[in-house]
Design a protein around this motif. Structure first.
Motif, PDB file in Angstrom:
ATOM      1  N   GLY B  89       0.846  -1.197   0.000  1.00  0.00           N
ATOM      2  CA  GLY B  89       0.000   0.000   0.000  1.00  0.00           C
ATOM      3  C   GLY B  89       0.873   1.236   0.000  1.00  0.00           C
ATOM      4  O   GLY B  89       1.897   1.264   0.669  1.00  0.00           O
ATOM      5  N   ILE B  90       0.477   2.237  -0.764  1.00  0.00           N
ATOM      6  CA  ILE B  90       1.250   3.479  -0.788  1.00  0.00           C
ATOM      7  C   ILE B  90       0.326   4.667  -0.539  1.00  0.00           C
ATOM      8  O   ILE B  90      -0.759   4.740  -1.119  1.00  0.00           O
ATOM      9  CB  ILE B  90       1.945   3.704  -2.157  1.00  0.00           C
ATOM     10  N   VAL B  91       0.769   5.563   0.324  1.00  0.00           N
ATOM     11  CA  VAL B  91       0.119   6.866   0.415  1.00  0.00           C
ATOM     12  C   VAL B  91       1.051   7.835  -0.285  1.00  0.00           C
ATOM     13  O   VAL B  91       2.160   8.082   0.171  1.00  0.00           O
ATOM     14  CB  VAL B  91      -0.127   7.281   1.872  1.00  0.00           C
ATOM     15  N   PHE B  92       0.590   8.340  -1.441  1.00  0.00           N
ATOM     16  CA  PHE B  92       1.442   9.188  -2.269  1.00  0.00           C
ATOM     17  C   PHE B  92       1.528  10.586  -1.687  1.00  0.00           C
ATOM     18  O   PHE B  92       0.662  11.026  -0.937  1.00  0.00           O
ATOM     19  CB  PHE B  92       0.902   9.254  -3.691  1.00  0.00           C
ATOM     20  N   GLN B  93       2.584  11.277  -2.113  1.00  0.00           N
ATOM     21  CA  GLN B  93       2.862  12.599  -1.569  1.00  0.00           C
ATOM     22  C   GLN B  93       1.665  13.538  -1.692  1.00  0.00           C
ATOM     23  O   GLN B  93       1.287  14.183  -0.747  1.00  0.00           O
ATOM     24  CB  GLN B  93       4.079  13.194  -2.267  1.00  0.00           C
ATOM     25  N   ASN B  94       1.091  13.608  -2.904  1.00  0.00           N
ATOM     26  CA  ASN B  94      -0.096  14.446  -3.056  1.00  0.00           C
ATOM     27  C   ASN B  94      -1.352  13.591  -3.152  1.00  0.00           C
ATOM     28  O   ASN B  94      -2.325  13.956  -3.771  1.00  0.00           O
ATOM     29  CB  ASN B  94       0.055  15.372  -4.251  1.00  0.00           C
ATOM     30  N   TYR B  95      -1.252  12.415  -2.553  1.00  0.00           N
ATOM     31  CA  TYR B  95      -2.344  11.442  -2.391  1.00  0.00           C
ATOM     32  C   TYR B  95      -2.720  10.721  -3.677  1.00  0.00           C
ATOM     33  O   TYR B  95      -3.141   9.578  -3.633  1.00  0.00           O
ATOM     34  CB  TYR B  95      -3.596  12.076  -1.771  1.00  0.00           C
ATOM     35  N   ALA B  96      -2.589  11.386  -4.839  1.00  0.00           N
ATOM     36  CA  ALA B  96      -2.903  10.770  -6.123  1.00  0.00           C
ATOM     37  C   ALA B  96      -4.270  10.086  -6.103  1.00  0.00           C
ATOM     38  O   ALA B  96      -4.451   8.996  -6.617  1.00  0.00           O
ATOM     39  CB  ALA B  96      -1.809   9.761  -6.525  1.00  0.00           C
ATOM     40  N   LEU B  97      -5.245  10.763  -5.495  1.00  0.00           N
ATOM     41  CA  LEU B  97      -6.615  10.235  -5.557  1.00  0.00           C
ATOM     42  C   LEU B  97      -7.121  10.395  -6.986  1.00  0.00           C
ATOM     43  O   LEU B  97      -6.760  11.347  -7.673  1.00  0.00           O
ATOM     44  CB  LEU B  97      -7.518  10.991  -4.590  1.00  0.00           C
ATOM     45  N   PHE B  98      -7.956   9.456  -7.424  1.00  0.00           N
ATOM     46  CA  PHE B  98      -8.477   9.523  -8.788  1.00  0.00           C
ATOM     47  C   PHE B  98      -9.548  10.617  -8.839  1.00  0.00           C
ATOM     48  O   PHE B  98     -10.600  10.485  -8.212  1.00  0.00           O
ATOM     49  CB  PHE B  98      -9.026   8.172  -9.212  1.00  0.00           C
ATOM     50  N   PRO B  99      -9.284  11.709  -9.569  1.00  0.00           N
ATOM     51  CA  PRO B  99     -10.153  12.890  -9.450  1.00  0.00           C
ATOM     52  C   PRO B  99     -11.557  12.674  -9.999  1.00  0.00           C
ATOM     53  O   PRO B  99     -12.479  13.352  -9.574  1.00  0.00           O
ATOM     54  CB  PRO B  99      -9.406  13.950 -10.275  1.00  0.00           C
ATOM     55  N   HIS B 100     -11.690  11.719 -10.936  1.00  0.00           N
ATOM     56  CA  HIS B 100     -13.002  11.546 -11.561  1.00  0.00           C
ATOM     57  C   HIS B 100     -13.861  10.518 -10.841  1.00  0.00           C
ATOM     58  O   HIS B 100     -14.944  10.197 -11.294  1.00  0.00           O
ATOM     59  CB  HIS B 100     -12.821  11.146 -13.022  1.00  0.00           C
ATOM     60  N   MET B 101     -13.348   9.984  -9.738  1.00  0.00           N
ATOM     61  CA  MET B 101     -14.114   8.966  -9.016  1.00  0.00           C
ATOM     62  C   MET B 101     -14.517   9.496  -7.638  1.00  0.00           C
ATOM     63  O   MET B 101     -13.840  10.357  -7.071  1.00  0.00           O
ATOM     64  CB  MET B 101     -13.264   7.715  -8.822  1.00  0.00           C
TER      65      MET B 101
END
Lengths: 273, 367
Positions: B89-101
């Protein structure tokens, strides 16, 4: 802004404002004139129209008397539709491949894929005609699709490339990290996020194909007549007011398409912002 | 991985880096790093930018194939596995959440990619939202969330696939200062609850100090020192670690005599200090003595082990009073003393700087 404006500022603002007004007039004026003319009561193209009527639109939509125009319009839509669909698929694939490769050869390919945008289309039309006749390929709608494809695909390629470079690579890493295959990532992350770009490019490509003259001029025949060529022909022989009516229909159709596109891509952008 | 229908947490697995080396072209980004993160432990990779910590994290994640060395989870090398098969599991620096979901779709993504049924996905989303206390936000889009909320979603998304290892890439860099402590506690709680072996990359020593079990201080691609936060702070192994962690006063001097584990140092500014000496020091050798500001104090009277100084400035910073003083050689020293309510700062002028009781200065050879 709170600074007092000097005479130089005032004259600068006046000049810029005047240029802007002239530019807007040149952009919008012809459109308004052609639409006004299309409602004329006269036999020939005339501005300003002495009276307003819908007779030329009635004439234009008459299935018998305007059959050649309808055929040409259908040909144009058919060619533009297929060229846009095929061009979009090819452009998206090309853009995906090029953004994935950092080598200088990719930059060279990118430039060559975009070159039809700057290449003189008239030369390309002539070259395509000669090339196809040397190859022994007879003129047909498919040939027109191929010819249009070359000149309109760069529109989709360019907008798709722009969307792809704006795509945060961390999103694809996150997707892979969560267990997604490359295809799954493409389907659920890349494609939805670049879709507005593809759609905008496809819209531009479709319009570019619809009013393309140079390529159609060389590749179309009497049997495969295209709308802009037919309009030019009518213009040369008679000052048929139906030309103005066609222009009116095209302008309205484009406006409607633009609004729809803006709603769709704007909507998607809002969803993805 | 445990089957998704059983919420049982698998036992924590150790993560071993064995001689990992990576070079970009001619530059060596990671230089023969060997590190064993015990099961359930959180190790922080701490260092300035360009020290190789992020490259190391990306090697573990599988985004970079290292030039040399092995990465092992439990007893299984994972070097041959692509990123999507590593179950990290990775928590990315700027979270990299999927913006369209939506939040729910983001959290369900890993399970959906594995072809889990919608029922399993929905159940796990519900569970993860409860875990990160975001129950009411399932249908929101990431951009409608605050930074802290986005990070909770990023955590929930990473944990939803029941990873064996959790990687945190500068997890608090994008958060407000006030929120950081909350999220640090939150991450520590989740890491314990899910028995995760975790690596956190950060350039912020406070972050590393607050939640890491051990800290690996990195510089130029290698680990300078690996140890518990207090150990790193109290006994820096190298001058780099000493200067990178916390603030310290560096004083030039020379060894006068060595007596067992202690050395008597004649400082260039006049005083003579007896300090613990690790390693070998020959009499006469030039050295640097490092002492933390809070391990010094001001005294009124002169003494052989006190430095006559010129007190220039006093700054009350929270619970401490910081004195800025100048030693005879022109060296600027900082002295921090605990501040009590109503306490008056010493007036500027002549004073004497001394080691506080229990002070433990560190000694470094001058190269």
């Amino acid at each position: 802004m709170s600074q007092r404006s000097t005479p130089a500022d005032v004259s600068f603002n006046l000049t810029v404002g005047a240029i802007a007004i002239v530019a807007i007039l040149i952009l919008i004026g012809p459109v308004l004139i052609v639409i006004a003319t299309s409602f004329t009561t006269t036999q020939a193209l005339r501005f300003p129209p002495p009276g307003l009527s819908l007779r030329w639109y009635g004439e234009l939509f008459d299935p018998v008397r305007s059959a050649p125009i309808h055929t040409a319009a259908l040909n144009s839509v058919w060619v533009a539709g297929w060229a846009t669909v095929i061009g979009s698929v090819l452009s998206v694939l090309a853009a995906l491949a090029i953004t994935r490769v950092a080598r200088p050869s990719a930059r060279a390919l990118e430039a060559s894929f975009l070159s039809p945008l700057v290449l003189p289309t008239l030369s390309y039309g002539l070259a395509a005609l000669m090339f196809f006749s040397v190859m022994g390929i007879r003129p047909s709608l498919n040939l027109l699709i191929a010819g249009h494809l070359v000149v309109i695909a760069p529109f989709v390629f360019r907008t798709t490339l722009a969307s792809l470079t704006q795509l945060d690579p961390a999103l694809l890493e996150a997707s892979a990290n969560l267990g997604a295959s490359r295809f799954y990532s493409f389907r659920r992350i890349t494609l939805p996020l670049i879709a507005p770009g593809i759609a905008a490019g496809a819209f531009l490509a479709f319009i570019a194909s619809m009013d393309n003259v140079p390529v159609s001029l060389f590749l179309s025949t009497a049997r495969t007549s295209m709308l802009p060529i037919r309009m030019w022909g009518m213009m040369e022989s008679t000052l048929d007011v139906r030309i103005a009516a066609i222009a009116g229909v095209l302008i309205v159709a484009t406006l409607v398409l633009m609004v729809v596109m803006d709603r769709l891509t704007g909507l998607t952008r809002r969803m993805s912002a | 991985m445990a089957s998704p229908s059983t919420p049982a947490v698998p036992a924590a697995q150790p993560l071993t880096l064995d001689g990992v080396t990576h070079s970009y072209g001619t530059g060596l980004a990671v230089d023969n790093v060997t590190l064993e993160v015990k099961g359930g432990e959180l190790v922080a990779l701490l260092g300035p930018s360009g020290c190789g910590k992020t490259t190391l994290l990306r090697i573990v994640a599988g985004f970079i194939q290292q030039t040399n060395g092995k990465v092992v989870i439990g007893d299984r090398p994972i070097d041959e596995l692509p990123p999507n098969r590593r179950e990290i599991g990775i928590v990315f620096q700027n979270y990299a959440l999927f913006p369209h979901m939506t939040v729910a779709e983001n959290i369900a993504y890993g399970l959906a990619a594995r072809g889990e049924s919608r029922a399993v996905q929905a159940e796990r989303v519900k569970e993860m939202l409860a875990t990160v206390r975001m129950e009411g936000f399932a249908e929101r889009k990431p951009r409608q969330l605050s930074g802290g909320q986005q990070q909770r979603v990023a955590l929930a998304r990473a944990l939803a696939i029941r990873p064996r290892i959790l990687l945190l890439d500068e997890p608090f860099a994008a958060l407000d200062k006030n929120l950081r402590l909350d999220m640090q506690i939150e991450i520590k709680r989740l890491q314990r609850q899910f028995a995760l072996t975790a690596i956190m990359v950060t350039h912020d020593q406070d972050e590393a100090m607050s939640i890491a079990d051990r800290i690996a201080v990195m510089s130029h691609g290698h680990i300078e020192q690996l140890g518990a936060p207090a150990e790193i702070y109290d006994d820096p192994a190298t001058l780099f670690v000493n200067n990178f962690i916390g603030s310290s006063n560096l004083l030039k001097g020379a060894v006068e005599a060595v007596d067992g584990s202690e050395a008597r140092i004649a400082l260039a500014c006049g005083a003579t200090w007896t300090v613990p000496a690790r390693g070998r020091f020959e009499p006469g050798a030039p050295v640097l003595v490092s002492v933390r500001p809070e391990q010094m104090m001001l005294a009124d009277a002169a003494a052989p082990d006190r430095i006559p100084v010129d007190l220039k400035l006093s700054l009350p910073i929270g619970g401490a009073l910081i004195y800025d003083v100048a030693a005879p050689g022109g060296e600027q020293l900082k002295i921090a003393v605990p501040r009590r309510p109503g306490m008056a700062a010493s007036a500027p002028g002549t004073a004497h700087a001394a080691l506080a009781p229990h002070a433990r200065p560190a000694l470094f050879p001058v190269a």
